[in-house]
Write a protein that holds these residues in place. Structure first.
Motif, PDB file in Angstrom:
ATOM      1  N   PRO A   1       0.808  -1.225   0.000  1.00  0.00           N
ATOM      2  CA  PRO A   1       0.000   0.000   0.000  1.00  0.00           C
ATOM      3  C   PRO A   1       0.839   1.272   0.000  1.00  0.00           C
ATOM      4  CG  PRO A   1      -0.975  -1.614   1.470  1.00  0.00           C
ATOM      5  CD  PRO A   1       0.340  -2.195   1.034  1.00  0.00           C
ATOM      6  N   ASP A   2       1.987   1.249   0.690  1.00  0.00           N
ATOM      7  CA  ASP A   2       2.777   2.477   0.760  1.00  0.00           C
ATOM      8  C   ASP A   2       3.574   2.760  -0.517  1.00  0.00           C
ATOM      9  OD1 ASP A   2       4.743   0.570   0.975  1.00  0.00           O
ATOM     10  OD2 ASP A   2       5.388   1.124   2.992  1.00  0.00           O
ATOM     11  N   ASP A   3       3.422   1.922  -1.552  1.00  0.00           N
ATOM     12  CA  ASP A   3       4.029   2.198  -2.854  1.00  0.00           C
ATOM     13  C   ASP A   3       3.113   3.053  -3.733  1.00  0.00           C
ATOM     14  OD1 ASP A   3       6.440   0.627  -2.571  1.00  0.00           O
ATOM     15  OD2 ASP A   3       5.185  -1.165  -2.785  1.00  0.00           O
ATOM     16  N   HIS A   4       1.956   3.405  -3.222  1.00  0.00           N
ATOM     17  CA  HIS A   4       0.938   4.081  -4.026  1.00  0.00           C
ATOM     18  C   HIS A   4       1.485   5.312  -4.739  1.00  0.00           C
ATOM     19  CE1 HIS A   4      -3.409   5.884  -4.206  1.00  0.00           C
ATOM     20  NE2 HIS A   4      -2.869   5.726  -5.394  1.00  0.00           N
ATOM     21  N   GLU A   5       2.096   6.205  -4.033  1.00  0.00           N
ATOM     22  CA  GLU A   5       2.546   7.452  -4.648  1.00  0.00           C
ATOM     23  C   GLU A   5       3.658   7.219  -5.664  1.00  0.00           C
ATOM     24  OE1 GLU A   5       2.570  11.021  -6.012  1.00  0.00           O
ATOM     25  OE2 GLU A   5       1.087  10.329  -4.546  1.00  0.00           O
ATOM     26  N   ALA A   6       4.546   6.290  -5.373  1.00  0.00           N
ATOM     27  CA  ALA A   6       5.626   5.999  -6.319  1.00  0.00           C
ATOM     28  C   ALA A   6       5.073   5.441  -7.622  1.00  0.00           C
ATOM     29  CB  ALA A   6       6.617   5.017  -5.702  1.00  0.00           C
ATOM     30  N   VAL A   7       4.049   4.584  -7.528  1.00  0.00           N
ATOM     31  CA  VAL A   7       3.426   4.028  -8.730  1.00  0.00           C
ATOM     32  C   VAL A   7       2.635   5.103  -9.460  1.00  0.00           C
ATOM     33  CG1 VAL A   7       1.698   2.385  -9.573  1.00  0.00           C
ATOM     34  CG2 VAL A   7       3.358   1.678  -7.829  1.00  0.00           C
TER      35      VAL A   7
ATOM     36  N   PHE B   1       4.494   7.632 -12.001  1.00  0.00           N
ATOM     37  CA  PHE B   1       4.826   7.350 -13.400  1.00  0.00           C
ATOM     38  C   PHE B   1       3.657   6.775 -14.195  1.00  0.00           C
ATOM     39  CE2 PHE B   1       6.053   3.313 -11.363  1.00  0.00           C
ATOM     40  CZ  PHE B   1       5.521   2.368 -12.228  1.00  0.00           C
ATOM     41  N   THR B   2       2.467   6.641 -13.573  1.00  0.00           N
ATOM     42  CA  THR B   2       1.314   6.138 -14.316  1.00  0.00           C
ATOM     43  C   THR B   2       0.260   7.209 -14.596  1.00  0.00           C
ATOM     44  OG1 THR B   2       0.253   5.398 -12.256  1.00  0.00           O
ATOM     45  CG2 THR B   2       1.578   3.784 -13.464  1.00  0.00           C
ATOM     46  N   ARG B   3       0.365   8.354 -13.960  1.00  0.00           N
ATOM     47  CA  ARG B   3      -0.630   9.412 -14.205  1.00  0.00           C
ATOM     48  C   ARG B   3      -0.636   9.863 -15.659  1.00  0.00           C
ATOM     49  NH1 ARG B   3       1.055  11.536  -8.905  1.00  0.00           N
ATOM     50  NH2 ARG B   3      -0.640  11.159  -7.417  1.00  0.00           N
TER      51      ARG B   3
ATOM     52  N   PHE C   1      -8.385  10.187 -21.960  1.00  0.00           N
ATOM     53  CA  PHE C   1      -8.692   9.596 -20.663  1.00  0.00           C
ATOM     54  C   PHE C   1      -7.400   9.328 -19.902  1.00  0.00           C
ATOM     55  CE2 PHE C   1      -8.566   6.325 -23.927  1.00  0.00           C
ATOM     56  CZ  PHE C   1      -7.653   5.414 -23.423  1.00  0.00           C
ATOM     57  N   ASP C   2      -7.534   9.247 -18.583  1.00  0.00           N
ATOM     58  CA  ASP C   2      -6.389   9.028 -17.702  1.00  0.00           C
ATOM     59  C   ASP C   2      -6.258   7.535 -17.373  1.00  0.00           C
ATOM     60  OD1 ASP C   2      -5.919  11.780 -17.575  1.00  0.00           O
ATOM     61  OD2 ASP C   2      -7.345  12.011 -15.924  1.00  0.00           O
TER      62      ASP C   2
ATOM     63  N   CYS D   1      -3.832 -11.248 -16.918  1.00  0.00           N
ATOM     64  CA  CYS D   1      -2.753 -10.316 -16.607  1.00  0.00           C
ATOM     65  C   CYS D   1      -3.190  -8.904 -16.981  1.00  0.00           C
ATOM     66  CB  CYS D   1      -1.482 -10.689 -17.374  1.00  0.00           C
ATOM     67  SG  CYS D   1      -0.858 -12.338 -16.990  1.00  0.00           S
ATOM     68  N   GLN D   2      -2.929  -7.950 -16.115  1.00  0.00           N
ATOM     69  CA  GLN D   2      -3.410  -6.597 -16.355  1.00  0.00           C
ATOM     70  C   GLN D   2      -2.502  -5.571 -15.688  1.00  0.00           C
ATOM     71  OE1 GLN D   2      -7.346  -6.752 -14.667  1.00  0.00           O
ATOM     72  NE2 GLN D   2      -6.622  -6.974 -12.579  1.00  0.00           N
ATOM     73  N   GLY D   3      -2.685  -4.325 -16.120  1.00  0.00           N
ATOM     74  CA  GLY D   3      -2.010  -3.217 -15.463  1.00  0.00           C
ATOM     75  C   GLY D   3      -0.509  -3.216 -15.593  1.00  0.00           C
ATOM     76  N   MET D   4       0.048  -3.792 -16.672  1.00  0.00           N
ATOM     77  CA  MET D   4       1.504  -3.753 -16.858  1.00  0.00           C
ATOM     78  C   MET D   4       1.925  -2.311 -17.144  1.00  0.00           C
ATOM     79  SD  MET D   4       4.511  -5.341 -17.220  1.00  0.00           S
ATOM     80  CE  MET D   4       4.230  -7.070 -17.616  1.00  0.00           C
ATOM     81  N   ARG D   5       2.706  -1.753 -16.252  1.00  0.00           N
ATOM     82  CA  ARG D   5       3.191  -0.380 -16.414  1.00  0.00           C
ATOM     83  C   ARG D   5       4.680  -0.351 -16.106  1.00  0.00           C
ATOM     84  NH1 ARG D   5      -1.362  -0.616 -17.830  1.00  0.00           N
ATOM     85  NH2 ARG D   5      -3.120   0.735 -17.250  1.00  0.00           N
ATOM     86  N   VAL D   6       5.447   0.308 -16.972  1.00  0.00           N
ATOM     87  CA  VAL D   6       6.874   0.476 -16.762  1.00  0.00           C
ATOM     88  C   VAL D   6       7.192   1.958 -16.849  1.00  0.00           C
ATOM     89  CG1 VAL D   6       9.196  -0.048 -17.614  1.00  0.00           C
ATOM     90  CG2 VAL D   6       7.411  -1.804 -17.714  1.00  0.00           C
ATOM     91  N   ASP D   7       7.915   2.454 -15.880  1.00  0.00           N
ATOM     92  CA  ASP D   7       8.346   3.854 -15.881  1.00  0.00           C
ATOM     93  C   ASP D   7       9.116   4.131 -17.168  1.00  0.00           C
ATOM     94  OD1 ASP D   7       9.646   6.313 -15.481  1.00  0.00           O
ATOM     95  OD2 ASP D   7       9.885   5.962 -13.331  1.00  0.00           O
ATOM     96  N   PRO D   8       8.736   5.162 -17.937  1.00  0.00           N
ATOM     97  CA  PRO D   8       9.447   5.456 -19.189  1.00  0.00           C
ATOM     98  C   PRO D   8      10.954   5.570 -19.027  1.00  0.00           C
ATOM     99  CG  PRO D   8       7.461   6.780 -19.030  1.00  0.00           C
ATOM    100  CD  PRO D   8       7.613   6.083 -17.704  1.00  0.00           C
ATOM    101  N   GLU D   9      11.414   6.003 -17.860  1.00  0.00           N
ATOM    102  CA  GLU D   9      12.852   6.146 -17.643  1.00  0.00           C
ATOM    103  C   GLU D   9      13.560   4.799 -17.524  1.00  0.00           C
ATOM    104  OE1 GLU D   9      13.711   8.686 -14.387  1.00  0.00           O
ATOM    105  OE2 GLU D   9      12.636  10.411 -15.221  1.00  0.00           O
TER     106      GLU D   9
END
Length: 302
Positions: free
Chosen positions: A10-16, A19-21, A29-30, A73-81
């Motif tokens: 749960p405390d990873d929320h802001e870090a995730v 880079f997903t906003r 859409f967001d 499988c869903q929500g695969m997100r990788v920080d562009p950096e």
């Protein structure tokens, strides 16, 4: 570069969210992930691995068990950096292993047809093309009158489904009753459950000619405030008159629960899409693609 795999907390929320906003900056859409993250990581029967690169959160994904042998499988997100550093491959390998340990023989995902980078990534890490679909969006209408007979018998809906071209085109898949926006193999038991909990529709005039079922309804913010959506797991029909009757039945059913808008999953074929257009019913502009990975062997591509 060293990658560290661990479960998301749960405390990873802001870090995730950081880079997903802006996952799709060119779209209207967001990304939904920042909003659902708190519930996402605390849900049951799901696995949410996260990859860190030198202490920074670099990627996240999730796997959910849908049936005895199906995973989603869903929500695969990788920080562009951190793209191109093996983050997605690490995440996918973890998802597949988790699903295998729970008896899954196949894992599927869904990618927007316009999202070429994610389509390429899915192919690279072991997914193959399976099917594609669009959304028909009939307007809710309490006064809609199907001009063919319609029943709520789930067995009739099942027979209409098994005989339909839609079933073959969709590889037997329709919206899952539990997991939002996931597709699983539609069963007779699913339709019986829908008949008890939501609604089932079958056009049965001069034979079984069309079917659909309501999966869920929900509210979300639209341009003019909150809107209630009614979502239907699939729309299958044999001919244009049956399509007309089915979409009228959907419009009436949606109005009965005070829905403002609808979505009905339909196969992405010239016939199904043009049938909806011929009935002057709104249809989504672009299809979505479903891909599948065979979990009976390690197919992650190198």
């Amino acid at each position: 570069m060293e990658l560290t795999l661990r479960e998301a907390r749960p405390d990873d929320h802001e870090a995730v969210a950081a880079f997903t906003r802006e996952t799709w900056p060119d779209r209207e859409f967001d990304d939904y992930l920042p909003d659902v993250y708190p519930d996402w990581v605390e849900g049951e029967d799901r696995y949410t691995p996260l990859v860190e690169v030198e202490g920074d959160v670099a990627g996240i994904a999730q796997c959910v068990v849908l049936s005895e042998d199906e995973a989603w499988c869903q929500g695969m997100r990788v920080d562009p950096e951190h793209r191109g550093e093996g983050v997605a491959r690490e995440l996918t390998g973890a998802l597949f292993e988790w699903a295998r340990e729970r008896g899954a023989l196949v894992a599927r995902n869904m990618v927007f047809s316009w999202n070429a980078p994610s389509l390429g990534l899915s192919r690279t890490v072991g997914f193959d093309p399976t099917t594609e679909f669009r959304w028909a969006q009939p307007a809710p209408d309490a006064g809609a009158e199907p001009d063919l007979a319609v029943t709520d018998d789930p067995n009739a809906a099942w027979r209409a489904w098994t005989a339909s071209d839609a079933r073959g085109r969709l590889e037997g898949l329709a919206l899952d009753l539990e997991e939002s926006w996931a597709l699983s193999e539609l069963t007779r038991a699913d339709l019986r459950r829908a008949a008890d909990e939501t609604s089932v529709l079958a056009v049965c005039d001069d034979g079984l000619r069309a079917m659909s079922y309501r999966v869920r309804d929900y509210e979300r913010e639209g341009e003019e405030g909150a809107e209630r959506w009614a979502v239907y797991g699939v729309g299958a029909w044999n001919d244009l008159p049956a399509a007309r009757a089915l979409l009228a039945a959907v419009a009436r059913d949606a109005a009965a629960i005070d829905a403002d808008r609808t979505r009905v999953l339909i196969p992405e074929t010239p016939r199904f899409v043009s049938d909806v257009a011929a009935l002057r019913t709104r249809v989504s502009e672009e299809p979505d693609f479903v891909l599948s990975a065979d979990l009976t062997a390690d197919r992650t591509r190198r």
